[in-house]
Design an enzyme around this catalytic site. Sequence first.
Site, mmCIF file in Angstrom:
data_model
loop_
_atom_site.group_PDB
_atom_site.id
_atom_site.type_symbol
_atom_site.label_atom_id
_atom_site.label_comp_id
_atom_site.label_asym_id
_atom_site.label_seq_id
_atom_site.Cartn_x
_atom_site.Cartn_y
_atom_site.Cartn_z
ATOM 1 N N LYS A 236 0.842 -1.212 0.000
ATOM 2 C CA LYS A 236 0.000 0.000 0.000
ATOM 3 C C LYS A 236 0.867 1.249 0.000
ATOM 4 O O LYS A 236 0.463 2.312 -0.474
ATOM 5 C CB LYS A 236 -0.977 -0.021 1.168
ATOM 6 N N ARG B 131 1.784 9.750 5.544
ATOM 7 C CA ARG B 131 2.988 10.593 5.426
ATOM 8 C C ARG B 131 3.600 10.502 4.035
ATOM 9 O O ARG B 131 4.149 11.483 3.534
ATOM 10 C CB ARG B 131 3.997 10.193 6.504
#
Length: 289
Positions: A117, A187
């Site tokens: 992912k 992030r």
Amino acid sequence: CIVALPSEFLAGALETLAKCLPPTCIIVSLIKSLRVEDGRIVPYTRFLSGALPGRKVAALMGPNLYKDMARGDFTEATLGVADPDAAEVLEMLLETPRFHVTRVSDVEAVDMCGCMKNTVTLACGFAEGCGWGGNTKAAIIRHGLLEIAAFLAEFLPDERPGRVDLRSLILEACGVGDLVLSCTYGRGRALASDFVASGGKKTWAQLEDETMGGMRIPDWHNVQEVRALLASRGRLDAYPLLAKTYDIAFAGAPPASVADALRGKKAAAAPAAPVEFRLGLEGRTALVT
């Protein structure tokens, strides 16, 4: 023992862990990096099993923002664990009224969902840096999920312990759940948006130093590893989003070209062996119209 070290710091800790952890200790990996050895992927759960022999190893992956968890928000995760006894212990330890774990026996697939992912987050960050909104991100997430499923089917061994149907696994928290969260709040997504804002003039390490407050994230490293593996197998065309993400991040392609990968064909499985088809009509008369 919960192992949540960035992969670049893991080697220095393993010798100490091997000496200190009793054989009955259960290792739970939160590592979301990609390891490739001799042209083959090595999930970190498998690597830890080899480095810490005799201990049972599990993976815990899911959409888990720690600040939300600290606030008491409901959170779910997927617990990849093949050993039933270890599963029972870990469920008892981890399950709370606000933290729910779903047990899945396919440890390596759960592990790799957490890793893969992080290759899609950069694509969403590129879209965000271009000023694009939810429609584009939704398309990236959908295509990314298809490519993750195809990658796991192609590169994980069929004989792995606890193997499950990957079409159902990607619908768990470790699959679509973690992907949606990471592509919305992650992030790596933020770093990729900053990359676009810098005009591609700053390296990923520079951006990390400037914006991550000393943290290190696996996203851009994973993209490099995945691209190298696909290139070595001649499989880049089967994964257009992964390939385009690398081209933007490291080969100077314009960030807006991420949309080109969303027009291509969906991720394709590796070529299958020919299947013999027989009707079983030997010795019979058939009327064909």
